[in-house]
Design a protein around this motif. Structure first.
Motif, short mmCIF file in Angstrom:
data_model
loop_
_atom_site.label_atom_id
_atom_site.label_comp_id
_atom_site.label_asym_id
_atom_site.label_seq_id
_atom_site.Cartn_x
_atom_site.Cartn_y
_atom_site.Cartn_z
N GLN A 125 54.22 -48.86 -43.57
CA GLN A 125 53.46 -49.67 -44.80
C GLN A 125 53.96 -49.35 -46.19
N THR A 126 54.79 -48.25 -46.18
CA THR A 126 55.68 -47.97 -47.33
C THR A 126 56.75 -48.80 -47.35
N LYS A 127 57.32 -48.62 -48.65
CA LYS A 127 58.49 -49.46 -49.07
C LYS A 127 59.69 -49.10 -48.01
N ASN A 128 59.92 -47.83 -48.00
CA ASN A 128 61.11 -47.32 -47.08
C ASN A 128 60.78 -47.62 -45.64
N GLY A 129 59.54 -47.43 -45.34
CA GLY A 129 58.78 -47.31 -44.06
C GLY A 129 59.22 -48.92 -43.43
N LEU A 130 58.82 -49.82 -44.29
CA LEU A 130 59.11 -50.99 -43.98
C LEU A 130 60.31 -51.62 -43.71
N LYS A 131 61.47 -50.82 -44.58
CA LYS A 131 62.84 -51.11 -44.29
C LYS A 131 63.29 -50.69 -42.88
N VAL A 132 62.67 -49.48 -42.60
CA VAL A 132 62.92 -48.79 -41.12
C VAL A 132 62.34 -49.45 -40.00
N LYS A 133 61.25 -50.19 -40.49
CA LYS A 133 60.43 -50.76 -39.21
C LYS A 133 61.52 -52.29 -38.98
N LYS A 134 61.71 -52.81 -40.04
CA LYS A 134 62.62 -53.91 -40.23
C LYS A 134 63.96 -53.78 -39.32
N ALA A 135 64.60 -52.57 -39.59
CA ALA A 135 66.05 -52.22 -39.11
C ALA A 135 65.82 -51.71 -37.60
N LEU A 136 64.43 -51.40 -36.99
CA LEU A 136 64.28 -51.44 -35.63
C LEU A 136 64.07 -52.56 -35.05
N GLY A 137 63.59 -53.50 -35.54
CA GLY A 137 63.71 -55.08 -34.93
C GLY A 137 62.07 -55.04 -34.67
N ILE A 138 61.11 -54.46 -35.31
CA ILE A 138 59.87 -54.49 -35.05
C ILE A 138 59.25 -55.56 -35.93
N PRO A 139 58.66 -56.82 -35.32
CA PRO A 139 58.21 -58.07 -36.29
C PRO A 139 57.21 -57.56 -37.27
N GLU A 140 57.27 -58.02 -38.33
CA GLU A 140 56.50 -57.50 -39.68
C GLU A 140 55.00 -57.94 -39.33
N ASP A 141 54.77 -58.70 -38.55
CA ASP A 141 53.15 -59.05 -38.02
C ASP A 141 52.86 -57.88 -36.85
N PHE A 142 53.76 -57.13 -36.68
CA PHE A 142 53.23 -56.12 -35.34
C PHE A 142 52.80 -55.05 -35.87
N MET A 143 51.69 -54.38 -35.26
CA MET A 143 51.17 -52.94 -35.63
C MET A 143 51.54 -51.92 -34.50
N VAL A 144 51.88 -50.64 -35.01
CA VAL A 144 52.38 -49.70 -33.85
C VAL A 144 51.03 -48.98 -33.63
N VAL A 145 50.53 -49.38 -32.76
CA VAL A 145 49.29 -48.72 -31.92
C VAL A 145 49.49 -47.16 -31.75
N GLY A 146 50.53 -46.70 -31.33
CA GLY A 146 50.80 -45.44 -31.06
C GLY A 146 52.27 -45.29 -30.55
N SER A 147 52.52 -43.76 -30.45
CA SER A 147 53.95 -43.88 -29.93
C SER A 147 53.83 -42.62 -29.06
N CYS A 148 54.95 -42.47 -28.44
CA CYS A 148 55.09 -41.34 -27.38
C CYS A 148 56.22 -40.34 -27.46
N ALA A 149 56.07 -39.33 -28.20
CA ALA A 149 57.00 -38.09 -28.34
C ALA A 149 57.38 -37.82 -26.88
N LEU A 150 58.67 -37.58 -26.75
CA LEU A 150 59.12 -37.33 -25.55
C LEU A 150 60.19 -36.21 -25.46
N GLY A 151 59.99 -35.10 -24.47
CA GLY A 151 61.15 -34.18 -24.52
C GLY A 151 60.95 -33.35 -23.78
N TYR A 152 61.86 -32.25 -23.39
CA TYR A 152 61.40 -31.01 -22.55
C TYR A 152 60.75 -29.95 -23.65
N PRO A 153 59.54 -29.58 -22.89
CA PRO A 153 58.87 -28.63 -23.70
C PRO A 153 59.53 -27.27 -24.11
#
Ligand code: FMN
Length: 172
Positions: A125-153
């Motif tokens: 939602q921030t100015k810079n965040g909006l730019k990043v969201k756009k760069a990742l190709g996430i549509p403006e009207d999409f909300m990110v409900v959650g995300s999955c961090a992934l890696g070896y513990p």
């Protein structure tokens, strides 16, 4: 009752410390595929899964997190999978949550650590965040409900299963 799948479900825990070892693309994609096969309200499949796997893009998200929260909300994970859907759809929360849980279970089945990371919708939602969201190709009207961090513990990551409430399940 004992069963391989039930055992995996019951031994999954959130991982909050990751090693630097990179997860193979095949494993990352297997986790994303598990998300893709989650149920969706009326089979409309309105959600999208964004696999952020390149160092460049993962670091972009980490920088955003550091900028806004003063810490890495992804706990050093080398991959992050964002799950998003239309903000105004009545099934977005449910569909995305099903996808996320499938991915957490799949990650554990592949001996990977994972954790729900909640902050990205806020960060975008921030100015810079909006730019990043756009760069990742996430549509403006999409909300990110959650995300999955992934890696070896990381070797020191606490991975004990938490106790569940005695009365969690009520049989009537
Ligand atoms: C809706 C939701 C949001 C969550 N957000 C975060 C988060 O932003 N950061 C985090 O470290 N864990 C987050 N978690 C993970 C929970 O803290 C975790 O599932 C809970 O403490 C139970 O631990 P377990 O996953 O090891 O069973 C979230 C979980 C859910 C379901």
């Amino acid at each position: 009752m004992e069963n391989k799948v039930l055992k995996i479900i019951k031994s999954r825990v959130s991982c909050r410390a990751y090693s630097e070892k990179k997860v193979s693309k095949a494993k990352v994609m297997a986790v994303a595929e598990a998300g893709k096969f989650a149920p969706s309200g009326m089979n409309r499949q309105i959600a999208s899964i964004y696999v952020i796997n390149s160092k460049r893009n993962v670091e972009k998200l980490r920088r955003l997190s550091n900028e806004i929260r003063g810490k890495d909300c992804m706990y050093g994970a080398s991959t992050i999978i964002l799950v998003a859907g239309p903000r105004d759809d009545r099934f977005t929360y449910q569909d995305c949550s099903c996808i996320l849980e499938n991915m957490f279970v799949a990650a554990h089945a592949l001996n990977l650590g994972s954790c729900w990371i909640n902050q990205f919708d806020e960060f975008f939602q921030t100015k810079n965040g909006l730019k990043v969201k756009k760069a990742l190709g996430i549509p403006e009207d999409f909300m990110v409900v959650g995300s999955c961090a992934l890696g070896y513990p990381a070797p020191n990551a606490p991975l004990a299963v938490k106790d569940r409430k005695e009365d969690f399940i009520k049989v009537l």
